[in-house]
Design a protein around this motif. Structure first.
Motif, mmCIF file in Angstrom:
data_model
loop_
_atom_site.group_PDB
_atom_site.id
_atom_site.type_symbol
_atom_site.label_atom_id
_atom_site.label_comp_id
_atom_site.label_asym_id
_atom_site.label_seq_id
_atom_site.Cartn_x
_atom_site.Cartn_y
_atom_site.Cartn_z
ATOM 1 N N GLY A 17 5.720 -14.903 45.675
ATOM 2 C CA GLY A 17 5.008 -15.218 46.904
ATOM 3 C C GLY A 17 3.813 -14.326 47.179
ATOM 4 N N ILE A 18 3.638 -13.229 46.437
ATOM 5 C CA ILE A 18 2.543 -12.294 46.704
ATOM 6 C C ILE A 18 1.184 -12.959 46.494
ATOM 7 C CG2 ILE A 18 2.311 -11.229 44.405
ATOM 8 C CD1 ILE A 18 2.418 -9.210 47.639
ATOM 9 N N GLU A 19 1.127 -13.979 45.639
ATOM 10 C CA GLU A 19 -0.146 -14.655 45.361
ATOM 11 C C GLU A 19 -0.678 -15.424 46.573
ATOM 12 O OE1 GLU A 19 3.018 -17.596 44.799
ATOM 13 O OE2 GLU A 19 2.793 -15.550 44.041
ATOM 14 N N GLU A 20 0.134 -15.575 47.602
ATOM 15 C CA GLU A 20 -0.301 -16.263 48.818
ATOM 16 C C GLU A 20 -1.175 -15.367 49.695
ATOM 17 O OE1 GLU A 20 3.009 -18.187 50.804
ATOM 18 O OE2 GLU A 20 3.999 -18.420 48.848
ATOM 19 N N TYR A 21 -1.267 -14.099 49.368
ATOM 20 C CA TYR A 21 -2.051 -13.136 50.141
ATOM 21 C C TYR A 21 -3.354 -12.818 49.412
ATOM 22 C CZ TYR A 21 2.010 -12.465 53.068
ATOM 23 O OH TYR A 21 3.042 -12.672 53.931
ATOM 24 N N SER A 22 -4.399 -12.567 50.189
ATOM 25 C CA SER A 22 -5.678 -12.187 49.585
ATOM 26 C C SER A 22 -5.725 -10.694 49.287
ATOM 27 C CB SER A 22 -6.835 -12.548 50.508
ATOM 28 O OG SER A 22 -6.766 -11.811 51.726
ATOM 29 N N HIS A 23 -4.981 -9.882 50.056
ATOM 30 C CA HIS A 23 -5.005 -8.434 49.918
ATOM 31 C C HIS A 23 -3.587 -7.870 50.000
ATOM 32 C CE1 HIS A 23 -9.111 -9.347 51.064
ATOM 33 N NE2 HIS A 23 -9.459 -8.155 50.627
ATOM 34 N N VAL A 24 -3.398 -6.716 49.368
ATOM 35 C CA VAL A 24 -2.122 -6.012 49.452
ATOM 36 C C VAL A 24 -2.392 -4.529 49.705
ATOM 37 C CG1 VAL A 24 -0.818 -7.620 48.007
ATOM 38 C CG2 VAL A 24 -1.963 -5.679 46.935
ATOM 39 N N ILE A 25 -1.372 -3.866 50.249
ATOM 40 C CA ILE A 25 -1.409 -2.425 50.449
ATOM 41 C C ILE A 25 -0.635 -1.801 49.295
ATOM 42 C CG2 ILE A 25 -0.722 -0.521 51.952
ATOM 43 C CD1 ILE A 25 -0.733 -2.672 54.267
ATOM 44 N N VAL A 26 -1.259 -0.875 48.603
ATOM 45 C CA VAL A 26 -0.621 -0.205 47.472
ATOM 46 C C VAL A 26 -0.338 1.241 47.878
ATOM 47 C CG1 VAL A 26 -0.846 0.457 45.048
ATOM 48 C CG2 VAL A 26 -1.878 -1.680 45.860
ATOM 49 N N VAL A 27 0.912 1.640 47.778
ATOM 50 C CA VAL A 27 1.332 3.021 48.050
ATOM 51 C C VAL A 27 1.583 3.663 46.685
ATOM 52 C CG1 VAL A 27 3.003 4.502 49.215
ATOM 53 C CG2 VAL A 27 2.426 2.258 50.200
ATOM 54 N N TYR A 28 0.912 4.774 46.423
ATOM 55 C CA TYR A 28 1.024 5.381 45.102
ATOM 56 C C TYR A 28 1.004 6.905 45.197
ATOM 57 C CZ TYR A 28 -4.066 5.768 45.545
ATOM 58 O OH TYR A 28 -5.332 6.055 45.988
ATOM 59 N N VAL A 29 1.278 7.543 44.074
ATOM 60 C CA VAL A 29 1.300 9.000 43.993
ATOM 61 C C VAL A 29 0.017 9.471 43.306
ATOM 62 C CG1 VAL A 29 2.510 11.025 43.080
ATOM 63 C CG2 VAL A 29 3.806 9.030 43.839
ATOM 64 N N MET A 30 -0.657 10.434 43.938
ATOM 65 C CA MET A 30 -1.823 11.068 43.309
ATOM 66 C C MET A 30 -1.279 12.184 42.413
ATOM 67 S SD MET A 30 -4.562 11.140 46.437
ATOM 68 C CE MET A 30 -3.423 11.815 47.651
ATOM 69 N N ASP A 31 -0.794 11.783 41.267
ATOM 70 C CA ASP A 31 -0.055 12.692 40.402
ATOM 71 C C ASP A 31 -0.941 13.718 39.689
ATOM 72 O OD1 ASP A 31 -1.114 10.534 38.942
ATOM 73 O OD2 ASP A 31 0.396 10.732 37.380
ATOM 74 N N ARG A 32 -2.248 13.619 39.799
ATOM 75 C CA ARG A 32 -3.154 14.591 39.177
ATOM 76 C C ARG A 32 -4.032 15.269 40.222
ATOM 77 N NH1 ARG A 32 -4.773 10.018 35.207
ATOM 78 N NH2 ARG A 32 -3.100 8.967 36.277
ATOM 79 N N ALA A 33 -3.522 15.386 41.434
ATOM 80 C CA ALA A 33 -4.311 15.915 42.544
ATOM 81 C C ALA A 33 -4.512 17.419 42.490
ATOM 82 C CB ALA A 33 -3.653 15.538 43.869
ATOM 83 N N GLY A 34 -3.745 18.113 41.718
ATOM 84 C CA GLY A 34 -3.861 19.563 41.686
ATOM 85 C C GLY A 34 -2.994 20.197 42.762
ATOM 86 N N PRO A 35 -3.092 21.515 42.904
ATOM 87 C CA PRO A 35 -2.238 22.206 43.883
ATOM 88 C C PRO A 35 -2.594 21.811 45.315
ATOM 89 C CG PRO A 35 -3.813 23.725 42.901
ATOM 90 C CD PRO A 35 -3.964 22.427 42.174
ATOM 91 N N PRO A 36 -1.602 21.732 46.193
ATOM 92 C CA PRO A 36 -1.866 21.336 47.575
ATOM 93 C C PRO A 36 -2.654 22.389 48.340
ATOM 94 C CG PRO A 36 0.437 21.926 47.297
ATOM 95 C CD PRO A 36 -0.186 21.976 45.938
ATOM 96 N N SER A 37 -3.378 21.916 49.333
ATOM 97 C CA SER A 37 -4.149 22.794 50.198
ATOM 98 C C SER A 37 -4.114 22.214 51.607
ATOM 99 C CB SER A 37 -5.594 22.875 49.706
ATOM 100 O OG SER A 37 -6.365 23.664 50.584
ATOM 101 N N LEU A 38 -3.939 23.051 52.607
ATOM 102 C CA LEU A 38 -3.910 22.563 53.983
ATOM 103 C C LEU A 38 -5.306 22.395 54.572
ATOM 104 C CD1 LEU A 38 -0.836 24.424 55.461
ATOM 105 C CD2 LEU A 38 -1.015 22.054 54.668
ATOM 106 N N THR A 39 -6.309 23.006 53.927
ATOM 107 C CA THR A 39 -7.695 22.814 54.364
ATOM 108 C C THR A 39 -8.559 22.514 53.142
ATOM 109 O OG1 THR A 39 -8.237 25.156 54.219
ATOM 110 C CG2 THR A 39 -7.469 24.343 56.362
ATOM 111 N N VAL A 40 -9.638 21.783 53.381
ATOM 112 C CA VAL A 40 -10.599 21.457 52.329
ATOM 113 C C VAL A 40 -12.000 21.585 52.915
ATOM 114 C CG1 VAL A 40 -9.059 19.922 51.037
ATOM 115 C CG2 VAL A 40 -10.485 18.983 52.865
ATOM 116 N N VAL A 41 -12.971 21.671 52.040
ATOM 117 C CA VAL A 41 -14.368 21.668 52.455
ATOM 118 C C VAL A 41 -14.922 20.286 52.172
ATOM 119 C CG1 VAL A 41 -16.645 22.682 52.069
ATOM 120 C CG2 VAL A 41 -14.603 24.140 52.040
ATOM 121 N N HIS A 42 -15.426 19.640 53.200
ATOM 122 C CA HIS A 42 -15.938 18.282 53.059
ATOM 123 C C HIS A 42 -17.129 18.287 52.107
ATOM 124 C CE1 HIS A 42 -17.587 14.368 54.086
ATOM 125 N NE2 HIS A 42 -16.359 14.081 54.518
#
Length: 138
Positions: A17-42
Motif C-alpha cells: 500500500g505504500i505506493e499509494e503515497y507520493s511521499h514518505v518519512i524515512v527515519v534512519y541512523v547517521m552512522d558516520r556522524a562522528g563523535p557527538p557534540s552538544l554545540t556546533v558552529v553554524h
C-alpha cells in the motif's frame, strides 16, 4: 538527489500500500556522524548553536528523519528523491507522509534561512522549480 532504500526481506510485506503515497518519512541512523557534540558552529553564520537547534549530524543520538518523494516501489526497493542520508545508512522506519505532517509557514531561525538560501543557490533552477511546485504556496 535520487536514492534507493532497500528493505530487509522479512519486512517487505510491510510495504503493501505504500505506493499509494507520493511521499514518505524515512527515519534512519547517521552512522558516520562522528563523535557527538552538544554545540556546533553554524557553517554559514559562524554562530555557536546547541545541537538540538540544528539538523547537523554529531548528535547524542544520531537518529535522523527525511521527508522524501516516492518515485518507484519495486519491493524490496523504494526509489526516492531528496533522501538526506549517506549511502548504506541503516533505516529504522518508513512512515507515510499525510495531511497530519504539514506545517505551513513554520517559524525558523535566521541561521536556517541563510543555510536554505545557500542550498537553493547550489541546485539547478529546474530542480528548485520542481521542489517549490510540489511544496505549493505558503
Amino acid at each position: 538527489m535520487r536514492g534507493v532504500i532497500r528493505v530487509f526481506e522479512e519486512f517487505v510485506e510491510g510495504l503493501e500500500g505504500i505506493e499509494e503515497y507520493s511521499h514518505v518519512i524515512v527515519v534512519y541512523v547517521m552512522d558516520r556522524a562522528g563523535p557527538p557534540s552538544l554545540t556546533v558552529v553554524h557553517k554559514h553564520t559562524g554562530r555557536r548553536l546547541g545541537i538540538f537547534a540544528t539538523r547537523y549530524p554529531p548528535r547524542p543520538n544520531p537518529i535522523a528523519v527525511s521527508v522524501v518523494e516516492l518515485v518507484r516501489v519495486d519491493p524490496p526497493r523504494l526509489e526516492v528523491l531528496w533522501l538526506d542520508a549517506w549511502p548504506g545508512s541503516p533505516v529504522l522506519d518508513i512512515k507515510p507522509y499525510d495531511f497530519y505532517d504539514i506545517v505551513r509557514r513554520p517559524r525558523v531561525s535566521a541561521d536556517f534561512v541563510m543555510e536554505w538560501e545557500a542550498w537553493r543557490s547550489r541546485i539547478s533552477s529546474t530542480h528548485l522549480a520542481d521542489l517549490l511546485e510540489k511544496i505549493g504556496p505558503c
